[in-house]
Design a protein around this motif. Structure first.
Motif, PDB file in Angstrom:
ATOM      1  N   TYR A  24       0.827  -1.197   0.000  1.00 36.32           N
ATOM      2  CA  TYR A  24       0.000   0.000   0.000  1.00 36.32           C
ATOM      3  C   TYR A  24       0.868   1.257   0.000  1.00 36.32           C
ATOM      4  CZ  TYR A  24      -3.063   3.690   1.620  1.00 36.32           C
ATOM      5  OH  TYR A  24      -3.728   4.869   1.733  1.00 36.32           O
ATOM      6  N   ASP A  25       1.952   1.253   0.782  1.00 33.43           N
ATOM      7  CA  ASP A  25       2.869   2.394   0.818  1.00 33.43           C
ATOM      8  C   ASP A  25       3.432   2.672  -0.572  1.00 33.43           C
ATOM      9  OD1 ASP A  25       2.466   2.760   3.492  1.00 33.43           O
ATOM     10  OD2 ASP A  25       4.231   1.643   4.124  1.00 33.43           O
ATOM     11  N   ARG A  26       3.747   1.613  -1.306  1.00 32.94           N
ATOM     12  CA  ARG A  26       4.292   1.814  -2.655  1.00 32.94           C
ATOM     13  C   ARG A  26       3.242   2.393  -3.594  1.00 32.94           C
ATOM     14  NH1 ARG A  26       4.876  -0.313  -7.584  1.00 32.94           N
ATOM     15  NH2 ARG A  26       3.588  -2.159  -7.262  1.00 32.94           N
ATOM     16  N   ILE A  27       1.995   1.935  -3.434  1.00 34.00           N
ATOM     17  CA  ILE A  27       0.919   2.467  -4.257  1.00 34.00           C
ATOM     18  C   ILE A  27       0.726   3.955  -3.994  1.00 34.00           C
ATOM     19  CG2 ILE A  27      -1.584   2.417  -4.586  1.00 34.00           C
ATOM     20  CD1 ILE A  27      -0.307   0.269  -6.100  1.00 34.00           C
ATOM     21  N   VAL A  28       0.816   4.365  -2.729  1.00 34.86           N
ATOM     22  CA  VAL A  28       0.672   5.783  -2.384  1.00 34.86           C
ATOM     23  C   VAL A  28       1.767   6.603  -3.061  1.00 34.86           C
ATOM     24  CG1 VAL A  28       0.784   7.461  -0.508  1.00 34.86           C
ATOM     25  CG2 VAL A  28      -0.551   5.378  -0.226  1.00 34.86           C
ATOM     26  N   PHE A  57       0.658   6.533 -18.395  1.00 33.95           N
ATOM     27  CA  PHE A  57       0.766   5.146 -18.848  1.00 33.95           C
ATOM     28  C   PHE A  57      -0.218   4.269 -18.089  1.00 33.95           C
ATOM     29  CE2 PHE A  57       2.767   0.903 -18.491  1.00 33.95           C
ATOM     30  CZ  PHE A  57       2.687   0.547 -19.830  1.00 33.95           C
ATOM     31  N   ARG A  58      -0.332   4.481 -16.796  1.00 38.29           N
ATOM     32  CA  ARG A  58      -1.365   3.852 -15.983  1.00 38.29           C
ATOM     33  C   ARG A  58      -1.640   4.757 -14.796  1.00 38.29           C
ATOM     34  NH1 ARG A  58       2.762   0.007 -15.453  1.00 38.29           N
ATOM     35  NH2 ARG A  58       1.533  -1.440 -16.666  1.00 38.29           N
ATOM     36  N   PHE A  59      -2.773   4.536 -14.178  1.00 33.57           N
ATOM     37  CA  PHE A  59      -3.181   5.416 -13.083  1.00 33.57           C
ATOM     38  C   PHE A  59      -3.438   4.589 -11.833  1.00 33.57           C
ATOM     39  CE2 PHE A  59      -6.072   7.736 -10.406  1.00 33.57           C
ATOM     40  CZ  PHE A  59      -5.620   9.039 -10.504  1.00 33.57           C
ATOM     41  N   TYR A  60      -2.828   4.995 -10.737  1.00 32.94           N
ATOM     42  CA  TYR A  60      -3.062   4.358  -9.442  1.00 32.94           C
ATOM     43  C   TYR A  60      -3.902   5.277  -8.559  1.00 32.94           C
ATOM     44  CZ  TYR A  60       1.004   1.461 -10.674  1.00 32.94           C
ATOM     45  OH  TYR A  60       1.878   0.618 -11.299  1.00 32.94           O
ATOM     46  N   THR A  61      -4.796   4.684  -7.804  1.00 30.92           N
ATOM     47  CA  THR A  61      -5.483   5.435  -6.766  1.00 30.92           C
ATOM     48  C   THR A  61      -5.397   4.659  -5.458  1.00 30.92           C
ATOM     49  OG1 THR A  61      -7.582   6.323  -5.979  1.00 30.92           O
ATOM     50  CG2 THR A  61      -7.706   4.414  -7.433  1.00 30.92           C
ATOM     51  N   ASP A  69     -12.000   9.120  -7.171  1.00 35.65           N
ATOM     52  CA  ASP A  69     -10.946   9.844  -7.876  1.00 35.65           C
ATOM     53  C   ASP A  69     -11.416  10.459  -9.190  1.00 35.65           C
ATOM     54  OD1 ASP A  69      -8.261  10.488  -7.304  1.00 35.65           O
ATOM     55  OD2 ASP A  69      -7.816   8.393  -6.924  1.00 35.65           O
ATOM     56  N   CYS A  70     -12.574  10.038  -9.697  1.00 36.50           N
ATOM     57  CA  CYS A  70     -13.025  10.506 -11.007  1.00 36.50           C
ATOM     58  C   CYS A  70     -13.204  12.022 -11.026  1.00 36.50           C
ATOM     59  CB  CYS A  70     -14.333   9.832 -11.390  1.00 36.50           C
ATOM     60  SG  CYS A  70     -14.165   8.097 -11.831  1.00 36.50           S
ATOM     61  N   TYR A  71     -12.667  12.649 -12.050  1.00 33.80           N
ATOM     62  CA  TYR A  71     -12.767  14.093 -12.263  1.00 33.80           C
ATOM     63  C   TYR A  71     -12.159  14.907 -11.121  1.00 33.80           C
ATOM     64  CZ  TYR A  71     -15.923  12.369 -15.815  1.00 33.80           C
ATOM     65  OH  TYR A  71     -16.447  11.676 -16.872  1.00 33.80           O
ATOM     66  N   GLU A 368      -5.486  -0.236  -9.908  1.00 34.47           N
ATOM     67  CA  GLU A 368      -4.669   0.244 -11.014  1.00 34.47           C
ATOM     68  C   GLU A 368      -5.552   0.335 -12.241  1.00 34.47           C
ATOM     69  OE1 GLU A 368      -0.526  -0.916 -13.317  1.00 34.47           O
ATOM     70  OE2 GLU A 368      -1.140  -1.976 -11.504  1.00 34.47           O
ATOM     71  N   ILE A 369      -5.604   1.495 -12.830  1.00 41.99           N
ATOM     72  CA  ILE A 369      -6.496   1.736 -13.943  1.00 41.99           C
ATOM     73  C   ILE A 369      -5.708   1.603 -15.246  1.00 41.99           C
ATOM     74  CG2 ILE A 369      -8.064   3.403 -14.986  1.00 41.99           C
ATOM     75  CD1 ILE A 369      -8.410   4.566 -12.171  1.00 41.99           C
ATOM     76  N   TYR A 370      -6.065   0.605 -16.030  1.00 39.47           N
ATOM     77  CA  TYR A 370      -5.344   0.317 -17.260  1.00 39.47           C
ATOM     78  C   TYR A 370      -6.006   1.026 -18.429  1.00 39.47           C
ATOM     79  CZ  TYR A 370      -3.007  -3.417 -14.729  1.00 39.47           C
ATOM     80  OH  TYR A 370      -2.264  -4.143 -13.820  1.00 39.47           O
ATOM     81  N   TRP A 371      -5.216   1.296 -19.427  1.00 38.32           N
ATOM     82  CA  TRP A 371      -5.761   1.964 -20.606  1.00 38.32           C
ATOM     83  C   TRP A 371      -5.759   0.996 -21.778  1.00 38.32           C
ATOM     84  CZ3 TRP A 371      -7.829   5.928 -18.495  1.00 38.32           C
ATOM     85  CH2 TRP A 371      -7.249   6.451 -17.346  1.00 38.32           C
TER      86      TRP A 371
END
Length: 371
Positions: A24-28, A57-61, A69-71, A368-371
């Protein structure tokens, strides 16, 4: 939901709590990187649409619920309350406007104690879908956003645009591709500009349509000097400040579809004209063909009594909002539910108390939000 867009990270499969905390710390840290990615775009002009639509490239929340996190809804409310970016909401923030009795599974199936909704109307309509949570109306996070421009820059831009007609074309999303006769609509906009003596036409393009190289390219092919802008990417922390400034720069807002911008414009007391457009077509994107909600989408949506009323009330260009538009605003926008910082902070503290003492998610599920 398109599973190619949002996927729970393998973090959720970890059993060891220490490993979870370390991961979790790494994701933050990754999330901080993403905040910096979008923060660098804060100096871009509204017309730098390709750069504003650009995606990481990718989005972490690191939020407990990724729609928060949207908008930049979470970022906007944290800024309003002077909370650190690292703070994690223990509630759900509805990511868009609501005007009908419709359950959004991702929002109402979360194991969290509170859902922030738009108005007393949406609370009445939607509470039945989340018996485990308390719905609290606060109006739109959009209204809590700061201005994108300084006062000096805003006045300079308004002077450049003059009397400004703002157009929001219906846009595609992660599930549906949308097409329509843009040339026909542009001709109607030109007629409105001439009849009502507007100085400029601004067209606000959605990030996904810009990435698809569609609407803005068609507009550029016309000889007219349109002011083409973008509020930013879906996950851009400054999406709402940009959108708020774009609407505030206008004198009339026009669209061929009742999107969120309709309600935001009404909340800012901007007159709104909803144009009839029989040319709208939708195509379900691959992977979503089985989703019942997207089948016959256009026919179902435009047959809703609420949507019919929007077209009936907002059926002509105006330079001031009509009494009937103000009635719609008061019914849907929840302006009487807007919270000052102290009131909103009390709700956040209340959610913390419920979360601490209840049987809720005790670890974040970074997505992790992939595109």
């Amino acid at each position: 939901m398109n599973n190619n867009i949002f996927k729970y990270h393998w973090y959720s499969l970890l059993k060891n709590n220490k490993k979870k905390e370390k991961y979790y710390d790494r994701i933050v840290v990754d999330y901080d990187y993403i905040l910096n990615f979008f923060d660098k775009k804060a100096k871009l002009d509204l017309t730098d649409i390709e750069k504003l639509a650009e995606r990481p490239f990718r989005f972490y929340t690191s939020e407990l619920f990724y729609f928060t996190d949207c908008y930049g809804n979470n970022y906007t409310l944290k800024k309003y309350l002077t909370l650190p970016n690292s703070y994690q909401f223990k509630l759900v923030i509805q990511h868009a406007t609501n005007f009908r009795d419709r359950k959004v599974d991702q929002e109402f199936d979360q194991n969290l104690p509170i859902i922030l909704t738009n108005s007393t109307l949406t609370k009445k309509l939607l509470s039945k879908y989340a018996p485990q949570a308390e719905l609290i109306p606060i109006s739109y996070p959009f209204l809590y956003a700061s201005d994108y421009f300084s006062k000096e820059k805003f006045l300079k831009e308004k002077q450049r645009l003059g009397k400004n007609l703002l157009f929001f074309p219906i846009h595609s999303d992660c599930n549906l591709s949308i097409s329509f006769n843009l040339q026909y609509l542009l001709e109607k906009l030109e007629k409105i500009k001439e009849d009502y003596h507007f100085d400029s036409i601004t067209i606000c393009c959605y990030w996904l349509d810009i990435l698809n190289n569609s609407i803005h390219q068609i507009c550029k092919n016309f000889s007219h000097n349109y002011n083409i802008v973008c509020a930013g990417h879906l996950m851009d922390i400054n999406f709402l400040p940009r959108l708020k400034t774009i609407i505030n720069l206008s004198d009339l807002v026009v669209s061929n579809f009742p999107g969120s911008y309709l309600f935001y414009s009404m909340a800012l007391n901007k007159p709104f004209y909803l144009m009839e457009d029989d040319s709208i077509q939708n195509t379900i994107k691959p992977g979503n063909e089985h989703v019942k909600e997207f089948q016959d989408w256009k026919e179902k949506l435009f047959s809703l009594p609420e949507v019919k009323e929007f077209f009936e009330v907002l059926n002509e260009p105006r330079l001031t909002a009509s009494d009937k538009q103000i009635e719609l605003r008061d019914r849907y926008c929840g302006l009487d539910s807007f919270k000052n910082p102290q009131e909103l902070r009390e709700i956040i503290d209340y959610s913390e108390e419920l979360y601490k003492n209840g049987n809720y998610k005790k670890y974040a599920l970074p997505t992790e939000i992939y595109w």
